[in-house]
Design a protein around this motif. Structure first.
Motif, PDB file in Angstrom:
ATOM      1  N   PRO A   1       3.093   5.054 -10.770  1.00 40.38           N
ATOM      2  CA  PRO A   1       2.990   5.817  -9.524  1.00 40.38           C
ATOM      3  C   PRO A   1       1.640   5.717  -8.827  1.00 40.38           C
ATOM      4  O   PRO A   1       1.377   6.447  -7.885  1.00 40.38           O
ATOM      5  N   GLN A   2       0.761   4.774  -9.264  1.00 42.44           N
ATOM      6  CA  GLN A   2      -0.596   4.728  -8.722  1.00 42.44           C
ATOM      7  C   GLN A   2      -0.616   4.632  -7.201  1.00 42.44           C
ATOM      8  O   GLN A   2      -1.389   5.285  -6.521  1.00 42.44           O
ATOM      9  N   GLY A   3       0.268   3.793  -6.660  1.00 39.82           N
ATOM     10  CA  GLY A   3       0.267   3.601  -5.216  1.00 39.82           C
ATOM     11  C   GLY A   3       0.760   4.796  -4.438  1.00 39.82           C
ATOM     12  O   GLY A   3       0.639   4.855  -3.229  1.00 39.82           O
ATOM     13  N   PHE A   4       1.314   5.782  -5.148  1.00 41.71           N
ATOM     14  CA  PHE A   4       1.898   6.950  -4.477  1.00 41.71           C
ATOM     15  C   PHE A   4       1.108   8.229  -4.734  1.00 41.71           C
ATOM     16  O   PHE A   4       1.531   9.297  -4.341  1.00 41.71           O
ATOM     17  N   LEU A   5      -0.035   8.113  -5.399  1.00 40.09           N
ATOM     18  CA  LEU A   5      -0.710   9.326  -5.834  1.00 40.09           C
ATOM     19  C   LEU A   5      -1.076  10.255  -4.685  1.00 40.09           C
ATOM     20  O   LEU A   5      -1.061  11.466  -4.827  1.00 40.09           O
ATOM     21  N   ILE A   6      -1.420   9.700  -3.536  1.00 43.21           N
ATOM     22  CA  ILE A   6      -1.772  10.541  -2.395  1.00 43.21           C
ATOM     23  C   ILE A   6      -0.525  11.203  -1.822  1.00 43.21           C
ATOM     24  O   ILE A   6      -0.570  12.327  -1.327  1.00 43.21           O
ATOM     25  N   GLU A   7       0.605  10.514  -1.896  1.00 47.03           N
ATOM     26  CA  GLU A   7       1.807  10.974  -1.215  1.00 47.03           C
ATOM     27  C   GLU A   7       2.834  11.576  -2.160  1.00 47.03           C
ATOM     28  O   GLU A   7       4.029  11.559  -1.881  1.00 47.03           O
ATOM     29  N   THR A   8       2.387  12.086  -3.310  1.00 51.68           N
ATOM     30  CA  THR A   8       3.304  12.769  -4.208  1.00 51.68           C
ATOM     31  C   THR A   8       2.698  14.101  -4.627  1.00 51.68           C
ATOM     32  O   THR A   8       1.487  14.272  -4.615  1.00 51.68           O
ATOM     33  N   GLU A   9       3.569  15.019  -5.002  1.00 56.86           N
ATOM     34  CA  GLU A   9       3.088  16.345  -5.383  1.00 56.86           C
ATOM     35  C   GLU A   9       2.911  16.498  -6.887  1.00 56.86           C
ATOM     36  O   GLU A   9       2.183  17.362  -7.340  1.00 56.86           O
ATOM     37  N   LYS A  10       3.591  15.662  -7.695  1.00 56.08           N
ATOM     38  CA  LYS A  10       3.533  15.806  -9.148  1.00 56.08           C
ATOM     39  C   LYS A  10       3.744  17.282  -9.513  1.00 56.08           C
ATOM     40  O   LYS A  10       2.938  17.895 -10.209  1.00 56.08           O
ATOM     41  N   ASP A  11       4.854  17.831  -9.019  1.00 54.26           N
ATOM     42  CA  ASP A  11       5.049  19.279  -9.087  1.00 54.26           C
ATOM     43  C   ASP A  11       5.781  19.750 -10.331  1.00 54.26           C
ATOM     44  O   ASP A  11       6.074  20.937 -10.467  1.00 54.26           O
ATOM     45  N   HIS A  12       6.071  18.837 -11.277  1.00 51.89           N
ATOM     46  CA  HIS A  12       6.783  19.258 -12.480  1.00 51.89           C
ATOM     47  C   HIS A  12       6.385  18.392 -13.669  1.00 51.89           C
ATOM     48  O   HIS A  12       6.026  17.219 -13.496  1.00 51.89           O
ATOM     49  N   VAL A  13       6.449  18.977 -14.858  1.00 52.82           N
ATOM     50  CA  VAL A  13       6.189  18.217 -16.082  1.00 52.82           C
ATOM     51  C   VAL A  13       7.228  18.583 -17.141  1.00 52.82           C
ATOM     52  O   VAL A  13       7.864  19.636 -17.072  1.00 52.82           O
ATOM     53  N   MET A  14       7.381  17.709 -18.110  1.00 50.65           N
ATOM     54  CA  MET A  14       8.242  17.966 -19.273  1.00 50.65           C
ATOM     55  C   MET A  14       7.694  17.174 -20.447  1.00 50.65           C
ATOM     56  O   MET A  14       6.695  16.458 -20.330  1.00 50.65           O
ATOM     57  N   VAL A  15       8.326  17.301 -21.603  1.00 49.31           N
ATOM     58  CA  VAL A  15       7.877  16.621 -22.816  1.00 49.31           C
ATOM     59  C   VAL A  15       8.782  15.429 -23.084  1.00 49.31           C
ATOM     60  O   VAL A  15      10.007  15.524 -22.966  1.00 49.31           O
ATOM     61  N   ALA A  16       8.174  14.299 -23.449  1.00 46.02           N
ATOM     62  CA  ALA A  16       8.936  13.088 -23.767  1.00 46.02           C
ATOM     63  C   ALA A  16       8.541  12.566 -25.142  1.00 46.02           C
ATOM     64  O   ALA A  16       7.381  12.679 -25.558  1.00 46.02           O
ATOM     65  N   ILE A  17       9.514  11.995 -25.844  1.00 41.19           N
ATOM     66  CA  ILE A  17       9.273  11.304 -27.113  1.00 41.19           C
ATOM     67  C   ILE A  17      10.040   9.986 -27.053  1.00 41.19           C
ATOM     68  O   ILE A  17      11.266   9.972 -26.957  1.00 41.19           O
ATOM     69  N   HIS A  18       9.311   8.864 -27.098  1.00 38.38           N
ATOM     70  CA  HIS A  18       9.968   7.556 -27.079  1.00 38.38           C
ATOM     71  C   HIS A  18      10.593   7.274 -28.439  1.00 38.38           C
ATOM     72  O   HIS A  18      10.005   7.551 -29.486  1.00 38.38           O
ATOM     73  N   VAL A  19      11.791   6.702 -28.422  1.00 37.37           N
ATOM     74  CA  VAL A  19      12.497   6.381 -29.663  1.00 37.37           C
ATOM     75  C   VAL A  19      13.136   4.996 -29.555  1.00 37.37           C
ATOM     76  O   VAL A  19      13.326   4.468 -28.452  1.00 37.37           O
ATOM     77  N   ARG A  20      13.445   4.428 -30.708  1.00 32.35           N
ATOM     78  CA  ARG A  20      14.275   3.217 -30.778  1.00 32.35           C
ATOM     79  C   ARG A  20      15.364   3.462 -31.805  1.00 32.35           C
ATOM     80  O   ARG A  20      15.099   3.894 -32.912  1.00 32.35           O
ATOM     81  N   ILE A  21      16.600   3.186 -31.420  1.00 35.06           N
ATOM     82  CA  ILE A  21      17.746   3.374 -32.303  1.00 35.06           C
ATOM     83  C   ILE A  21      18.416   2.014 -32.468  1.00 35.06           C
ATOM     84  O   ILE A  21      19.024   1.494 -31.531  1.00 35.06           O
ATOM     85  N   GLY A  22      18.239   1.435 -33.641  1.00 38.95           N
ATOM     86  CA  GLY A  22      18.788   0.093 -33.856  1.00 38.95           C
ATOM     87  C   GLY A  22      18.213  -0.918 -32.891  1.00 38.95           C
ATOM     88  O   GLY A  22      18.918  -1.819 -32.423  1.00 38.95           O
ATOM     89  N   GLY A  23      16.924  -0.742 -32.540  1.00 42.81           N
ATOM     90  CA  GLY A  23      16.270  -1.643 -31.599  1.00 42.81           C
ATOM     91  C   GLY A  23      16.516  -1.310 -30.147  1.00 42.81           C
ATOM     92  O   GLY A  23      15.954  -1.963 -29.249  1.00 42.81           O
ATOM     93  N   ARG A  24      17.333  -0.305 -29.875  1.00 38.30           N
ATOM     94  CA  ARG A  24      17.653   0.088 -28.505  1.00 38.30           C
ATOM     95  C   ARG A  24      16.648   1.116 -28.000  1.00 38.30           C
ATOM     96  O   ARG A  24      16.344   2.086 -28.679  1.00 38.30           O
ATOM     97  N   GLN A  25      16.161   0.907 -26.779  1.00 39.75           N
ATOM     98  CA  GLN A  25      15.147   1.781 -26.196  1.00 39.75           C
ATOM     99  C   GLN A  25      15.761   3.098 -25.739  1.00 39.75           C
ATOM    100  O   GLN A  25      16.852   3.134 -25.165  1.00 39.75           O
ATOM    101  N   GLY A  26      15.038   4.186 -26.019  1.00 40.09           N
ATOM    102  CA  GLY A  26      15.480   5.486 -25.557  1.00 40.09           C
ATOM    103  C   GLY A  26      14.326   6.461 -25.490  1.00 40.09           C
ATOM    104  O   GLY A  26      13.188   6.141 -25.867  1.00 40.09           O
ATOM    105  N   VAL A  27      14.607   7.639 -24.980  1.00 37.32           N
ATOM    106  CA  VAL A  27      13.584   8.675 -24.889  1.00 37.32           C
ATOM    107  C   VAL A  27      14.262  10.040 -25.011  1.00 37.32           C
ATOM    108  O   VAL A  27      15.367  10.248 -24.511  1.00 37.32           O
TER     109      VAL A  27
END
Length: 300
Positions: free
Chosen positions: A73-99
Motif C-alpha cells: 500500500p506504499q503508493g496509497f499511504l496519503i490517500e488511505t485512512e488505515k481505519d481498521h486492524v485485525m490479527v493475522a497468522i500465516h499458515v501452510r496446509i500441505g504446502g497450500r498458502q493460507g492465513v
C-alpha cells in the motif's frame, strides 16, 4: 477541551493516544488477543512469531487499481485512512498458502480461515449477524491479482435491499503504526458506540450515536422482561442528573447491567457525553478534523 491555549486542530497531530485496559478499539483488542494467544506457544511452537497486527482499508472503490499499483500500500499511504486492524497468522496446509484472521474489532466470534485456493478449510461466506431488521454476511478471500491482500466482502440485507461493501486487508507485513495512525484516526470518527455481545457475536445491549451539531441523540438497546427494547434518547436529557425521568434512569440501569459496567457507570458516561456534545465549539472542531481526514484519504 482542557487545553484553552490551543485548538483541537493544533492539539490532535501532537497527541499520542494511550491504549487503555478494558476500553479497547480494534487496535487494543488486536493487541489483547495476541497477548492471550501467546499461551499457545508451548503446544504450537512458533505461533508467537507468526502473529501480527495487519491493516485494513475499508470501502475500497477500485480494487484492481489498489492491488496492482504496487506490491503493497506504499503508493496509497496519503490517500488511505488505515481505519481498521485485525490479527493475522500465516499458515501452510500441505504446502497450500493460507492465513488465519481474528477480528474482534468487528466482533467476529470465530477465527476465519482464508486459503489461497479457496478449498477446505477455507471459511467462505458466513452469517455474521442476523437481526430482525438486518442480516450481515461476510466472506474473506485472497485477491487473485496480488496475494499480499485479502478481500473482505460484506453483504448487508435489510428487507429487500441488499448492500455490498469491499475492504482490503494487507497481510504481507505487520502493521507497525496501529496506535499512531488507526487508534488516533478513530478518536475523531463521527460514529461512536459502546456495545456488548454474546459469545456468538450477537448484539445484546449498548448505545450508539452519530456525532452531530444539531438533533443530538443516541440509540440505547437492551433486553427486558418485555423483550428487546430500543430507545432513542436526547443527550440534553442527561445534562442534569436530578432532571432525568425515573423511567429513563431505570432503563439506563438495565442497559448498564447488561453492558457489565460498574453500578451507575453508564449514567455517568452519558452525562459526560452530554456535556461534550453541548460544547458547540469543541464539536465543530472535532467534526472538522474528521472531515479533513476523509478529504485527504479521498485525495482532495
Amino acid at each position: 477541551m482542557a487545553s484553552p491555549d490551543q485548538t483541537l486542530k493544533e492539539f490532535f497531530p501532537k497527541y499520542n493516544p494511550p491504549i487503555r485496559a478494558h476500553k479497547h478499539t480494534c487496535v487494543g483488542l488486536g493487541m489483547e488477543v495476541i497477548k492471550r494467544l501467546k499461551t499457545l506457544e508451548k503446544d504450537y511452537p512458533g505461533i508467537t512469531k507468526s502473529m501480527m497486527l495487519v491493516s485494513c482499508d475499508e470501502n475500497i472503490q477500485d480494487v484492481l487499481d489498489y492491488t496492482t499499483s504496487s506490491p503493497g500500500p506504499q503508493g496509497f499511504l496519503i490517500e488511505t485512512e488505515k481505519d481498521h486492524v485485525m490479527v493475522a497468522i500465516h499458515v501452510r496446509i500441505g504446502g497450500r498458502q493460507g492465513v488465519f484472521l481474528s477480528d474482534l474489532g468487528y466482533h467476529i466470534s470465530r477465527v476465519v480461515t482464508v486459503m489461497a485456493d479457496r478449498c477446505y478449510p477455507h471459511t467462505g461466506w458466513f452469517t455474521q449477524s442476523d437481526e430482525p431488521h438486518c442480516r450481515k454476511e461476510y466472506n474473506y478471500q485472497f485477491n487473485v491479482k496480488n496475494s499480499n491482500y485479502v478481500e473482505w466482502h460484506e453483504r448487508e440485507t435489510r428487507g429487500c435491499v441488499v448492500k455490498e461493501r469491499l475492504s482490503l486487508i494487507y497481510i504481507a507485513r505487520a502493521y507497525l503504526t496501529a496506535v499512531n495512525v488507526t487508534e488516533k484516526r478513530n478518536l475523531v470518527w463521527d460514529l461512536r458506540s459502546l456495545l456488548a455481545r454474546d459469545p456468538k457475536g450477537r448484539l445484546s445491549a449498548g448505545i450508539y450515536f452519530p456525532l452531530k451539531l444539531k438533533d443530538q441523540q443516541f440509540t440505547m438497546f437492551f433486553d427486558s422482561t418485555n423483550g428487546k427494547q430500543r430507545k432513542k434518547l436526547k443527550f440534553d436529557t442527561f445534562l442534569e442528573r436530578q432532571k432525568i425521568p425515573d423511567e429513563v434512569v431505570g432503563e439506563v440501569e438495565q442497559c448498564n447491567e447488561q453492558l457489565r459496567l460498574r453500578d451507575g457507570e453508564l449514567l455517568s458516561i452519558l452525562k459526560h457525553l452530554a456535556t461534550i456534545m453541548a460544547d458547540e465549539e469543541y464539536m465543530t472542531e472535532l467534526l472538522e478534523v474528521n472531515d479533513r481526514i476523509v478529504q485527504l484519504s479521498a485525495g482532495n
